[in-house]
Design a protein around this motif. Structure first.
Motif, PDB file in Angstrom:
ATOM      1  N   LYS A  10     -56.359  40.888  46.437  1.00  0.00           N
ATOM      2  CA  LYS A  10     -56.986  41.372  47.942  1.00  0.00           C
ATOM      3  C   LYS A  10     -55.757  41.092  49.266  1.00  0.00           C
ATOM      4  CE  LYS A  10     -59.233  36.322  47.136  1.00  0.00           C
ATOM      5  NZ  LYS A  10     -59.770  35.199  47.641  1.00  0.00           N
ATOM      6  N   LYS A  12     -54.799  44.773  51.438  1.00  0.00           N
ATOM      7  CA  LYS A  12     -54.625  45.791  52.414  1.00  0.00           C
ATOM      8  C   LYS A  12     -55.191  47.054  52.245  1.00  0.00           C
ATOM      9  CE  LYS A  12     -55.465  46.810  57.365  1.00  0.00           C
ATOM     10  NZ  LYS A  12     -55.445  46.652  58.027  1.00  0.00           N
ATOM     11  N   ASN A  95     -45.143  42.814  50.656  1.00  0.00           N
ATOM     12  CA  ASN A  95     -45.598  43.055  52.382  1.00  0.00           C
ATOM     13  C   ASN A  95     -46.075  43.966  52.776  1.00  0.00           C
ATOM     14  OD1 ASN A  95     -44.210  40.388  52.278  1.00  0.00           O
ATOM     15  ND2 ASN A  95     -42.292  41.680  53.566  1.00  0.00           N
ATOM     16  N   GLU A  98     -49.785  44.161  52.101  1.00  0.00           N
ATOM     17  CA  GLU A  98     -50.736  43.509  52.712  1.00  0.00           C
ATOM     18  C   GLU A  98     -51.897  42.532  52.567  1.00  0.00           C
ATOM     19  OE1 GLU A  98     -52.239  45.280  57.096  1.00  0.00           O
ATOM     20  OE2 GLU A  98     -49.662  46.464  56.507  1.00  0.00           O
ATOM     21  N   PHE A 100     -54.549  39.791  51.710  1.00  0.00           N
ATOM     22  CA  PHE A 100     -55.554  39.324  53.009  1.00  0.00           C
ATOM     23  C   PHE A 100     -55.193  37.814  53.793  1.00  0.00           C
ATOM     24  CE2 PHE A 100     -58.398  42.055  52.195  1.00  0.00           C
ATOM     25  CZ  PHE A 100     -58.318  42.854  52.449  1.00  0.00           C
ATOM     26  N   ASN A 101     -55.439  37.162  54.799  1.00  0.00           N
ATOM     27  CA  ASN A 101     -54.977  36.040  54.938  1.00  0.00           C
ATOM     28  C   ASN A 101     -54.992  34.530  54.101  1.00  0.00           C
ATOM     29  OD1 ASN A 101     -53.716  36.940  56.768  1.00  0.00           O
ATOM     30  ND2 ASN A 101     -55.347  36.439  58.488  1.00  0.00           N
ATOM     31  N   ASP A 102     -56.484  35.011  53.140  1.00  0.00           N
ATOM     32  CA  ASP A 102     -56.939  34.064  52.643  1.00  0.00           C
ATOM     33  C   ASP A 102     -56.492  34.098  51.287  1.00  0.00           C
ATOM     34  OD1 ASP A 102     -58.685  36.549  51.847  1.00  0.00           O
ATOM     35  OD2 ASP A 102     -60.170  35.405  51.257  1.00  0.00           O
ATOM     36  N   THR A 104     -53.785  33.319  48.162  1.00  0.00           N
ATOM     37  CA  THR A 104     -52.380  32.399  47.813  1.00  0.00           C
ATOM     38  C   THR A 104     -51.919  32.462  47.014  1.00  0.00           C
ATOM     39  OG1 THR A 104     -54.369  30.914  46.796  1.00  0.00           O
ATOM     40  CG2 THR A 104     -54.042  30.274  49.264  1.00  0.00           C
ATOM     41  N   GLU A 120     -45.823  32.413  48.228  1.00  0.00           N
ATOM     42  CA  GLU A 120     -44.363  31.999  49.116  1.00  0.00           C
ATOM     43  C   GLU A 120     -43.672  32.613  47.559  1.00  0.00           C
ATOM     44  OE1 GLU A 120     -43.931  32.614  51.937  1.00  0.00           O
ATOM     45  OE2 GLU A 120     -45.859  32.890  52.413  1.00  0.00           O
TER      46      GLU A 120
END
Length: 164
Positions: A10, A12, A95, A98, A100-102, A104, A120
């Motif tokens: 996931k 970009k 980084n 990139e 995706f926001n979803d 984890t 993280e």
């Protein structure tokens, strides 16, 4: 193809990493000293100001000095590169991919098994790519050090990272 590490899933931009060229990267870390150092927050502007002030004070007191040759410095750097153990932070690569926001989780894919980490925590990974001046050919191409306490037991035979 064995020396290539992929960042996929996931993201970009899927990324292909070649640890054999990291020896030329200015971001490399000396693993012989990195795990022994205290983690401190560095204020770059303050450090720059201190170094300029020190240089200015020396020029005022001693006068200007002619530049010296860098032959001994180059010899030291060459010796350090051929005998040292080096690593690089994983965060810039993650980084650049990139996620995706979803996304984890980052799955570390080794030849032996898979390890799962929250994104993280994955940002703190150090990728070891050289030991005693040699690339990690037998159990490489890279080792994963999860944090400063894990120097003794890195994850070896890394094949890629999958972001989920």
């Amino acid at each position: 193809m064995e020396n290539i590490i992929l960042i996929k899933g996931k993201v970009k931009f899927p990324i292909t990493l070649d640890p054999t060229v990291w020896i030329f990267d200015d971001r490399k870390l000396d693993l012989d000293t990195y795990f022994d150092q205290q983690e401190t927050e560095i204020n770059e502007l303050e450090e720059y100001t201190k170094s300029i002030s020190k240089h200015w004070d020396r020029e005022i007191i001693e006068g200007a000095q002619l530049p010296t040759t860098n032959k001994t410095k180059k010899k030291f750097i060459k010796e350090e590169l051929t005998t040292g153990s080096f690593g690089i932070r994983f965060q810039p690569f993650l980084n650049n991919a990139e996620p995706f926001n979803d996304a984890t989780v980052v799955i570390i894919e080794s030849a032996d098994q898979e390890y799962s980490l929250p994104i993280e925590e994955a940002k703190n990974i150090i990728l070891g790519f050289s030991a005693n001046g040699k690339p990690l050919m037998e159990d490489g191409p890279a080792h994963v050090y999860l944090n400063k306490d894990s120097k003794s037991q890195p994850i070896k035979r890394i094949r890629g990272f999958r972001v989920e």
